[in-house]
Design a protein around this motif. Structure first.
Motif, PDB file in Angstrom:
ATOM      1  N   LEU A  76       0.822  -1.205   0.000  1.00 38.12           N
ATOM      2  CA  LEU A  76       0.000   0.000   0.000  1.00 38.12           C
ATOM      3  C   LEU A  76       0.859   1.260   0.000  1.00 38.12           C
ATOM      4  O   LEU A  76       1.783   1.402   0.791  1.00 38.12           O
ATOM      5  CB  LEU A  76      -0.917   0.019   1.219  1.00 38.12           C
ATOM      6  N   SER A  78      -0.085   5.170   0.463  1.00 42.34           N
ATOM      7  CA  SER A  78      -1.172   6.067   0.851  1.00 42.34           C
ATOM      8  C   SER A  78      -0.805   7.506   0.503  1.00 42.34           C
ATOM      9  O   SER A  78       0.274   7.982   0.843  1.00 42.34           O
ATOM     10  CB  SER A  78      -1.452   5.945   2.350  1.00 42.34           C
ATOM     11  N   THR A 123      -0.975  -0.918  -4.539  1.00 45.34           N
ATOM     12  CA  THR A 123      -2.189  -0.106  -4.513  1.00 45.34           C
ATOM     13  C   THR A 123      -1.841   1.299  -4.052  1.00 45.34           C
ATOM     14  O   THR A 123      -1.196   1.481  -3.013  1.00 45.34           O
ATOM     15  CB  THR A 123      -3.239  -0.704  -3.566  1.00 45.34           C
ATOM     16  N   TYR A 124      -2.267   2.288  -4.825  1.00 43.17           N
ATOM     17  CA  TYR A 124      -2.092   3.695  -4.470  1.00 43.17           C
ATOM     18  C   TYR A 124      -3.442   4.221  -3.990  1.00 43.17           C
ATOM     19  O   TYR A 124      -4.392   4.315  -4.763  1.00 43.17           O
ATOM     20  CB  TYR A 124      -1.583   4.498  -5.665  1.00 43.17           C
ATOM     21  N   GLN A 125      -3.534   4.534  -2.703  1.00 45.69           N
ATOM     22  CA  GLN A 125      -4.799   4.934  -2.109  1.00 45.69           C
ATOM     23  C   GLN A 125      -4.832   6.439  -1.905  1.00 45.69           C
ATOM     24  O   GLN A 125      -3.985   7.001  -1.227  1.00 45.69           O
ATOM     25  CB  GLN A 125      -5.019   4.218  -0.775  1.00 45.69           C
ATOM     26  N   SER A 127      -6.853   9.928  -0.662  1.00 43.36           N
ATOM     27  CA  SER A 127      -7.881  10.470   0.223  1.00 43.36           C
ATOM     28  C   SER A 127      -7.593  11.946   0.475  1.00 43.36           C
ATOM     29  O   SER A 127      -6.543  12.464   0.089  1.00 43.36           O
ATOM     30  CB  SER A 127      -7.925   9.693   1.546  1.00 43.36           C
ATOM     31  N   SER A 146      -6.692   3.342  -5.762  1.00 40.54           N
ATOM     32  CA  SER A 146      -7.882   3.222  -4.916  1.00 40.54           C
ATOM     33  C   SER A 146      -8.304   4.603  -4.441  1.00 40.54           C
ATOM     34  O   SER A 146      -7.520   5.336  -3.834  1.00 40.54           O
ATOM     35  CB  SER A 146      -7.585   2.322  -3.714  1.00 40.54           C
ATOM     36  N   ALA A 148     -10.386   6.649  -1.934  1.00 36.78           N
ATOM     37  CA  ALA A 148     -10.924   6.386  -0.597  1.00 36.78           C
ATOM     38  C   ALA A 148     -11.479   7.654   0.026  1.00 36.78           C
ATOM     39  O   ALA A 148     -11.210   7.966   1.190  1.00 36.78           O
ATOM     40  CB  ALA A 148      -9.843   5.779   0.290  1.00 36.78           C
ATOM     41  N   LYS A 173     -13.533   2.972  -3.325  1.00 36.08           N
ATOM     42  CA  LYS A 173     -13.832   2.120  -2.182  1.00 36.08           C
ATOM     43  C   LYS A 173     -15.288   2.240  -1.764  1.00 36.08           C
ATOM     44  O   LYS A 173     -15.931   3.279  -1.923  1.00 36.08           O
ATOM     45  CB  LYS A 173     -12.922   2.461  -0.999  1.00 36.08           C
TER      46      LYS A 173
END
Length: 643
Positions: A76, A78, A123-125, A127, A146, A148, A173
């Motif tokens: 991950l 983030s 996975t690049y999340q 937010s 992703s 989020a 998500k």
């Protein structure tokens, strides 16, 4: 400074090994997180570099090194946006493959791995929020982006710009709302751009606005699954891709675009055609297999859904609306108009529900350059625009009088149609409900042949109900057409009827219910037929009996009997001008009853409706097909077609 970092590093490394914590190595706004149980040996080299889990840092670049008990999720990365800044956290097991840089809230990632890490992809999340931020992603392997709960606007380019040419999963998500926007005046191809394959998925919501060009663009294929996708604005297409487009499920709503809703082109110069599991496919095809698709386009000659290759509809609830008028195409030197669904290749429909509305001049529900084959599904079409024509200089205007259209050659006019195919049309099932109101508005038209073996066709039209440029063959199914301005069924070749239930109404005058071209023949050898306006003069009628009613009443219900069996019941429309003859045909002895019970537009025996009941017998006389069509103007009172 270097000596201080060496001392701190040595102390931290001793502590992390003893307490099983996480080592955080921060470089600017990027933090690499190394769990104690994964770090193994950590090496200093030359007093200037530190290597942890394959990631080498130059000590002078390190902002800080700390330990804490932060839980780290493998694979991950983030990215948290916060106004004018963004912070990136990289899991230690992928740190050596990820090079991240941050400028304000603009994040650039270069991914270097060429194989899955720990049996999974990175996975690049995303937010947080920023009104001046973006993500640029380059690399050489498949990965997931992703969403989020991110709100991101890039005033100078794409909100997400993926130059990685591999397959990218862009996933929203569950229970998150995500909004991506770019600004006008940039050089970007889209608000979301992917050089490689783009899989749009997830159980969340994604809203996209593209003010420079497209909202979403892929240089390869695009698929949609589960996602709730709202495209609210685009200076170009809502979704633009190459190779193929596939919608499996989810909800896609497209509006506010300045060109097509969805457009799919060939990536290369030659089509591979459809391939097994779409492996290495470059077809320009569109596959609509499920979910809910709502597309509204307003631009001149725009298409709600447009494929350079074939279009295959097998499921889903599809609603398309166009309101733009026609235009003169200086490249092709012809008049063009809007269409809800348009395929440069062939189209097949074997499922789903299509609701297609076109209000602009010359607009069409379905336009196919190749063949159209229908085996199942429901197609509802409503066009209300008049014909659009062009002068010799390409000046566009509209025509509301069908008689004036003969002045224009085919390249200089675009007529509103419910369904139009340049190739053959084969109806082997499904249900059609078609209304056309503008001048030249035909229900179904093939520029070659038309065959029907099964299914239901209901059409209320300004021009021909069903028309083809060559042979029309009907061997089964149910047809109910009413033309207020021309023939009911019109074949510019032989019209062959061997079966099926047909109720056809013409506009009267020189028009007829069943029409074959002058040098060809209307051949009837089977089926159950009611034709207001009668049959083409000189029709070949065999295998049964044709008779003519002495009169009929507009708006009244009738039942046609084949001997003692009910063939079907029908309601006569109340058009201002209708053929004066009502002719019936069955394979046995036809009879007609009036005063029967009915509802809606029509009901067919075996189509889930009740059988006709009650009524009194209508007087019938032998029909002479050589007598030609009558002067028009059927008798009778009120009522209507019921649409």
């Amino acid at each position: 400074m270097r000596q201080t970092l060496l001392t701190i590093a040595a102390l931290l490394l001793t502590g992390i090994a003893a307490t099983a914590q996480t080592l955080n190595v921060t470089v600017g706004n990027v933090t690499y997180q190394f769990p104690a149980n994964q770090t193994g040996e950590m090496n200093f080299t030359g007093g200037s570099t530190l290597t942890v889990m394959g990631k080498t840092f130059t000590l002078s670049d390190i902002t800080s090194m700390t330990t804490d008990e932060t839980a780290v999720t493998d694979n991950l990365v983030s990215i948290v946006y916060d106004g004018t800044t963004a912070k990136v956290s990289v899991a230690g097991n992928v740190a050596q493959y990820v090079e991240a840089t941050v400028s304000g809230a603009h994040v650039t990632i270069v991914q270097s791995n060429t194989a899955a890490v720990d049996d999974d992809e990175i996975t690049y999340q995303l937010s947080g929020s920023s009104s001046d931020g973006s993500l640029t992603l380059d690399g050489s392997y498949k990965c997931t982006v992703s969403l989020a709960g991110v709100t991101l606007t890039n005033p100078g380019g794409a909100a997400i710009n993926i130059t990685n040419s591999k397959r990218i999963q862009l996933s929203a998500k569950k229970n998150t709302v995500n909004t991506l926007t770019d600004a006008a005046g940039g050089s970007q191809k889209a608000c979301i751009y992917s050089k490689g394959q783009l899989q749009l998925q997830g159980n969340g919501t994604l809203s996209v606005a593209g003010y420079t060009k497209h909202a979403i663009k892929s240089g390869d294929y695009i698929t949609v699954k589960n996602l709730t996708l709202n495209i609210t604005a685009a200076a170009g297409d809502g979704i633009n891709c190459e190779e193929y487009f596939q919608m499996k499920s989810g909800t896609v709503t497209i509006s506010g675009v300045s060109d097509d809703g969805i457009q799919c082109d060939l990536g290369g110069t030659a089509s591979t055609g459809e391939t097994t599991d779409h492996e290495d496919e470059d077809s320009g095809n569109i596959y609509l297999e499920g979910g809910t698709l709502n597309v509204t386009v307003t631009a001149t000659a725009a298409k709600a859904v447009k494929s350079e290759g074939d279009m295959r509809v097998s499921g889903g609830d599809i609603t398309c609306k166009t309101s733009g008028g026609g235009s003169w195409d200086t490249d092709d030197m012809k008049t063009k108009a809007a269409a809800c669904m348009s395929a440069d290749g062939n189209m097949t429909i074997n499922g789903g529900t299509l609701t297609l509305t076109s209000t602009g001049a010359g607009g069409k529900g379905i336009s196919v350059d190749g063949t159209l084959t229908v085996t199942d599904g429901t197609v509802n079409v409503n066009t209300s625009g008049n014909a659009v024509v062009a002068s010799s200089s390409g000046t566009i205007s509209t025509v509301s009088n069908s008689q004036q259209l003969d002045r224009y050659t085919s390249d200089y006019k675009s007529l509103p149609k419910g369904i139009k195919a340049d190739g053959a049309i084969a109806i082997n099932g499904g249900t059609f409900n078609i209304i056309t109101k503008g001048a030249g508005g035909e229900g179904i038209e093939s520029k070659t042949t038309l065959t029907m073996t099964d299914g239901y066709v209901y059409a209320s039209t300004a021009d021909d109900g069903i028309n083809c440029s060559s042979t029309m063959t009907i061997s089964g199914g149910h047809i109910m057409v009413s033309s207020s301005g021309n023939d009911g069924l019109d074949a510019n070749g032989n019209l062959n009827i061997t079966g099926g239930n047909i109720f056809s109404v013409c506009a009267g005058g020189a028009e007829v219910g069943l029409d074959a071209a002058e040098q060809y023949k209307l051949n009837i050898t089977g089926g159950n037929i009611v034709a207001i306006g009668g049959f083409e003069k000189g029709a070949n009628v065999s295998g049964g009996t044709a008779k003519q009613a002495s009169s009929y009443t507009k708006g009244a219900w009738y039942a046609l009997y084949n001997g003692s069996d009910t063939a079907f019941a029908f309601k006569v429309p109340s058009n201002s001008s209708m053929g004066d003859k009502l002719v019936v045909y069955t394979t046995g002895t036809p009879s007609l009853k009036t005063g029967v019970t009915g509802s809606g537009d029509a009901f067919w025996s075996g189509n889930g409706y009740s059988s006709a009941t009650g009524g009194s017998t209508v007087s019938l006389s032998e029909y002479n097909s050589n007598s030609g069509s009558g002067p028009g103007g059927g008798p009778g009172g009120g009522g209507g077609w019921g649409h």
